[in-house]
Design an enzyme around this catalytic site. Sequence first.
Site, PDB file in Angstrom:
ATOM      1  N   GLU A  16       0.440  -1.184   0.516  1.00 11.54           N
ATOM      2  CA  GLU A  16      -0.054   0.522   0.067  1.00 11.54           C
ATOM      3  C   GLU A  16       0.627   1.029  -0.101  1.00 11.54           C
ATOM      4  O   GLU A  16       1.671   1.783   0.587  1.00 11.54           O
ATOM      5  CB  GLU A  16      -0.979   0.013   1.520  1.00 11.54           C
ATOM      6  CG  GLU A  16      -1.715   0.820   1.236  1.00 11.54           C
ATOM      7  CD  GLU A  16      -2.605   1.593   2.508  1.00 11.54           C
ATOM      8  OE1 GLU A  16      -2.935   2.496   3.535  1.00 11.54           O
ATOM      9  OE2 GLU A  16      -3.231   0.244   3.085  1.00 11.54           O
ATOM     10  N   CYS A  50      -3.622   6.517   5.080  1.00 13.32           N
ATOM     11  CA  CYS A  50      -3.651   6.656   3.643  1.00 13.32           C
ATOM     12  C   CYS A  50      -4.798   7.081   3.182  1.00 13.32           C
ATOM     13  O   CYS A  50      -4.783   6.934   2.410  1.00 13.32           O
ATOM     14  CB  CYS A  50      -3.221   5.121   3.653  1.00 13.32           C
ATOM     15  SG  CYS A  50      -4.600   4.044   4.372  1.00 13.32           S
TER      16      CYS A  50
END
Length: 251
Positions: A16, A50
Site C-alpha cells: 500500500e 492513507c
Amino acid sequence: AVHAPASRRFIDTTLELGGKDGAYVAADADVAAAAASLVDGAFYNAGQSCCAIERVYVHETVHEEFVARALELVRAYRLGDPRDGATSLGPLALPSAPAFLRGQVLDATAKGARLLCGGVETACPATERGRFFAPALLDGCDHSMALMRDESFGPVLGVCKVASDAEAAEAVDDSPFGLTACIFTSDVERAEAFAARVDVGTVFMNRCDYLDPLLPWTGAKASGKGASLSAHGFKAFTRLKGVHFKHDPLA
C-alpha cells in the site's frame, strides 16, 4: 525499497503506497451529512491516514452550502496535546510535514485558490511546543495546484466546484493514485455509475475513510498492489500446492 529486493528472490509483495483520495458531493446529496463525514475523513488523525480525503469536488448547485458547513466544522478543531480530552487535532509525525503543507497552501493560493482558514505552521497553544499545522480549507482549487495532485498527508483539504457527474468522476480519476474514492448521493444508480468510472481500490457511497474487514483492501495505479483484509488477504501469505495421488498403480 521493498518490491525490488523481494522480486530478486521471487517473493511476492502486497504494497500500500499512499493515496490522494477524492470525493464527490452530488447535487442530490445530504449536504450536512456529506460535510460532516468528509471533514472528519480529511482531518481525522490530523490527516495522517492513507485513505484520508484530500480533495473534494462539489456540484455547483450545492457548492456554497457545502463550503459554509465544512468551514464551520474545520474552524471548530482544537489543536493541543493528544492526551488532553479537549484536543481534537494533534501534532504531525514528520519533521518536514509543516513546511511541506505550507508549501502546498502557498502554491494553491498563488494560483487562485481561496484560503478560508488555517494553513500555517503552529505549535501547541498550551505549551508553545510541538509540530502542528492549523487545519486548512481551500476553495476554488484546480489540478494545476500541487494540493490537488500530490499526497498531502496532513490537515489540508482542497475544494473544487464541478458542473456534472461526469466532470466530477473525471477529476477524481485524474490522479496517479487510486486507493479510495467516495460519492455522496441519494441515488444508488448514480453511485454505481461513479464506481464504474473511477479506477480505485475501494469506492464508498455516503461515507469515507472506513475499513470493512470483510472487503478486500487494495489500491490501483501508484497506490499499490495486492490485497489485505477479507478472505483475499490470505493470498499474500499462502501458496497453492497440488497433491495428486494415484492409489492403484495398475488402474
